[in-house]
Scaffold this motif. Sequence first.
Motif, PDB file in Angstrom:
ATOM      1  N   VAL A  71      -1.101  -1.090  -7.073  1.00 19.73           N
ATOM      2  CA  VAL A  71      -2.447  -1.639  -6.916  1.00 19.73           C
ATOM      3  C   VAL A  71      -2.297  -3.144  -6.742  1.00 19.73           C
ATOM      4  CG1 VAL A  71      -4.709  -1.950  -7.979  1.00 19.73           C
ATOM      5  CG2 VAL A  71      -3.449   0.184  -8.305  1.00 19.73           C
ATOM      6  N   MET A  72      -2.854  -3.688  -5.677  1.00 16.19           N
ATOM      7  CA  MET A  72      -2.676  -5.107  -5.382  1.00 16.19           C
ATOM      8  C   MET A  72      -3.385  -5.963  -6.421  1.00 16.19           C
ATOM      9  SD  MET A  72      -3.012  -5.124  -1.229  1.00 16.19           S
ATOM     10  CE  MET A  72      -1.943  -4.063  -0.243  1.00 16.19           C
ATOM     11  N   GLY A  73      -2.667  -6.966  -6.933  1.00 12.26           N
ATOM     12  CA  GLY A  73      -3.202  -7.851  -7.954  1.00 12.26           C
ATOM     13  C   GLY A  73      -2.576  -7.584  -9.303  1.00 12.26           C
ATOM     14  N   HIS A  74      -2.960  -8.393 -10.302  1.00 13.03           N
ATOM     15  CA  HIS A  74      -2.446  -8.258 -11.652  1.00 13.03           C
ATOM     16  C   HIS A  74      -3.595  -8.375 -12.640  1.00 13.03           C
ATOM     17  CE1 HIS A  74       1.253  -9.348  -9.503  1.00 13.03           C
ATOM     18  NE2 HIS A  74       1.887  -8.713 -10.470  1.00 13.03           N
TER      19      HIS A  74
ATOM     20  N   THR B 269     -10.572  -3.811  -3.665  1.00 11.89           N
ATOM     21  CA  THR B 269      -9.433  -3.134  -4.299  1.00 11.89           C
ATOM     22  C   THR B 269      -8.627  -2.385  -3.252  1.00 11.89           C
ATOM     23  OG1 THR B 269     -10.638  -2.874  -6.379  1.00 11.89           O
ATOM     24  CG2 THR B 269      -8.729  -1.433  -6.028  1.00 11.89           C
ATOM     25  N   TYR B 270      -7.317  -2.620  -3.268  1.00  8.99           N
ATOM     26  CA  TYR B 270      -6.412  -1.950  -2.335  1.00  8.99           C
ATOM     27  C   TYR B 270      -5.169  -1.501  -3.097  1.00  8.99           C
ATOM     28  CZ  TYR B 270      -9.346  -4.565   0.890  1.00  8.99           C
ATOM     29  OH  TYR B 270     -10.434  -5.093   1.543  1.00  8.99           O
ATOM     30  N   ALA B 271      -4.548  -0.467  -2.585  1.00 13.80           N
ATOM     31  CA  ALA B 271      -3.327   0.038  -3.216  1.00 13.80           C
ATOM     32  C   ALA B 271      -2.400   0.572  -2.142  1.00 13.80           C
ATOM     33  CB  ALA B 271      -3.652   1.139  -4.229  1.00 13.80           C
ATOM     34  N   THR B 272      -1.131   0.224  -2.258  1.00 13.67           N
ATOM     35  CA  THR B 272      -0.126   0.840  -1.399  1.00 13.67           C
ATOM     36  C   THR B 272       0.438   2.043  -2.142  1.00 13.67           C
ATOM     37  OG1 THR B 272       1.752  -0.437  -2.245  1.00 13.67           O
ATOM     38  CG2 THR B 272       0.437  -1.439  -0.495  1.00 13.67           C
ATOM     39  N   CYS B 273       0.886   3.040  -1.391  1.00 12.74           N
ATOM     40  CA  CYS B 273       1.340   4.259  -2.051  1.00 12.74           C
ATOM     41  C   CYS B 273       2.247   5.068  -1.125  1.00 12.74           C
ATOM     42  CB  CYS B 273       0.138   5.108  -2.471  1.00 12.74           C
ATOM     43  SG  CYS B 273       0.549   6.483  -3.578  1.00 12.74           S
ATOM     44  N   LEU B 274       3.171   5.780  -1.722  1.00 13.32           N
ATOM     45  CA  LEU B 274       3.977   6.794  -1.041  1.00 13.32           C
ATOM     46  C   LEU B 274       3.845   8.071  -1.859  1.00 13.32           C
ATOM     47  CD1 LEU B 274       7.624   6.463   0.276  1.00 13.32           C
ATOM     48  CD2 LEU B 274       6.917   8.456  -1.032  1.00 13.32           C
ATOM     49  N   TYR B 275       3.421   9.150  -1.207  1.00 16.11           N
ATOM     50  CA  TYR B 275       3.330  10.451  -1.867  1.00 16.11           C
ATOM     51  C   TYR B 275       4.116  11.445  -1.036  1.00 16.11           C
ATOM     52  CZ  TYR B 275       1.522  14.777  -3.864  1.00 16.11           C
ATOM     53  OH  TYR B 275       1.419  16.012  -4.463  1.00 16.11           O
TER      54      TYR B 275
END
Length: 722
Positions: free
Chosen positions: A400-403, A446-452
């Motif tokens: 999830v982008m950010g902290h 809100t953005y998220a990178t992911c590999l499934y």
Amino acid sequence: MAAGEPGPGSRTERAQPSWPCLSAVSDVRPRDAETLSVALQQVTTCLGGLGAAVHRLDPGAHRLILVAADGPASADVQAWAELGEGEGEAPVVALRRGAYTWVSGDSLGVGAAGTVAIPLVGIDGPIGVLSGLVAGPGEPDEVRRSFLRTVAQWVGTGLIGPPGTPPGPSSVSAAARSVRMSELTVALAEAISTQDVARAVADYIQAPFGADGLVLEVLEAGRLHVVGSAGYPPEFLRVVEGIPLEANETVRDVVSTRTPRFIESRAEIYRRYPALRAVNELSPKEAWAFLPLIASGRVIGLCVVSFSRPRSFSEGARVWLMALSGMVGQALERARLYDMEHARAQELQRGLLPKTLPCLPAACAVARYLPAGRGEEVGGDWYDVIPLPADRVALVIGDVMGHGITEAATMGRLRTAVRTLADLDIPPDELFSRLNDLVSEVSEDTYATCLYAVFDPVAATFSYSLAGHPPPIVVRPDGTVHTADVAPDPPLGAAKPPFGLHRLHLSDGSMLVLCTDGLVESASRDVDQGMAQLRQILTEAATPAPHSTAGGERDDIRHLENLCDKVVSALLPDRGQMKDDAGLLIVRVRCTAPHDVISWNLPVDPRAAGQARDHIRTQLRDWDLDDLVLTTELLVSELVGNVVRHATGPVHLRLLRSRALTCEVYDGSLTTPRIRHPTHTDEGGRGLQLVAALSRRWGARYLQDGKCIWTEQDLPDRAGVA
């Protein structure tokens, strides 16, 4: 000289004079000279070097009289030689308010950003004002404000009575201490954790005072706990750790009066605190300064500066040490808040990530999560390994982008959603379509990178989708390294379905390496360079895959752990400088042996159930699973019978022997099987209840051209897999 340029003697020209210098414009008592000299130098150093001043209140004339000034602007401060009670200068405003005051602007024309002023309070009330000219932009931070209040408290306590004679020039040792105090101020402002504060105090306090011992303690639930030390043996620290406040006369005395205690010899401490003789005999020190640490109006702990030889404490040294305690107290309070928040964040992070990764028949995995060294203490990186029916395995890694807590909470929601959707056994591209909707609903920003991915050990296929994430790296059994050249979709929350679905064929014993961008991207390299370096590391470290025996599984885990450590050490050599969290997941996959899986095509008519029972009986006896024949025949009869009665063909039966026995029945219908609640007079509707009762678990998954209903049964203890 050109017109408009400053002439000799102008304020611009004398911006770099030699200082500190103390200019007294009103007499003070000799015993106050050192107090004023040290205090004014401290204020000047703390605020950037322009200057500081002390005014004495003349209550009869309702005015402030300048007593002394320090620093480059000491001559300019003479414009404040007398200030009436109705004026708007900072010293007058502070006296009127009876509290710390900040007045912005350069009222004296010396290049100051503003002036701070703090009333000096004696036994009977206000006796004057301590002021400082601020060089840097804006109001001083809370650490410096706390320090200034401490100095003002000390000066107010000392300057009681009529003025006497001016103080003399500062000593060399005081000047050296001033430099050290300035360095300490910066170090405490940069300190984040309690350990950072302890290191700063040890580094910048012991040498200027000739001290060789330090103990930093916090007061919690009536007990003192050591949070930092220097110059003491571990045996002594164990003795004083956790001592109740009521049992420690010295500390109780300091805490109750909120004033320091200076003990100049061992004989003195024995005389003043005889009840603690046994503890003090264990101490290797001969003189001590016990300093209360005050923050937010309360004592939060104690700082003990100690010496290996008896020594006396001059008035100046006492002023300096008292000023030190004010700064340390404020910094320590802030650091403790950070430590508590950091601990909560780490607990949250651990709770959201899997505590352990399963070692499954088709996959063994190890992982690393490395939080950023500084800044936000919790991030949104996550990973998971999810067992699926028929020995298939779902692998996921995301960011999830950010902290911050918000991003960590979003990560937790995504991980839960992935597990829920994985249980529905839907393909990666469809799972991403649903996950994308969830991310979009959280927030527009809100953005998220992911590999499934899903690994099927029977088909030896690795199907995956990418959403703005680094692609997987495959290390083949022969040690060659391969990265698929595919274009990822945009991150979740920014993408528009459909998502791409990619497939790889994997050999038995291949390794999959999945990571987040924090592992491969840094200030000195971009993602492509980092991925190339990761491939090089894997190429150099790759070894042949161990065999799939019980010992081989342990070897797998050991090998993967070592490989994880090598990757992390090579790509992140300086953990303290990390700007982003990093996640790493390495998986060794195992394909199903051909003799552990068998399948049959069945006719779409009433004969199908009988044929299925014959196939089951023969195969289970070949596998030495006679104990499961009866149960499996009942399960298969019910599943195949349901297909013949309620679904369409073709009908396909498959058995998979692994740690459990999996029975699968395929058909060409997309109808959903449901457990019904038949009444006593109903002739049917109990089939799936029987399936649920006879199997460990059961379910259905949907394919492009139909569905599969599956059951799992535990193998007998004596059963083994060839």
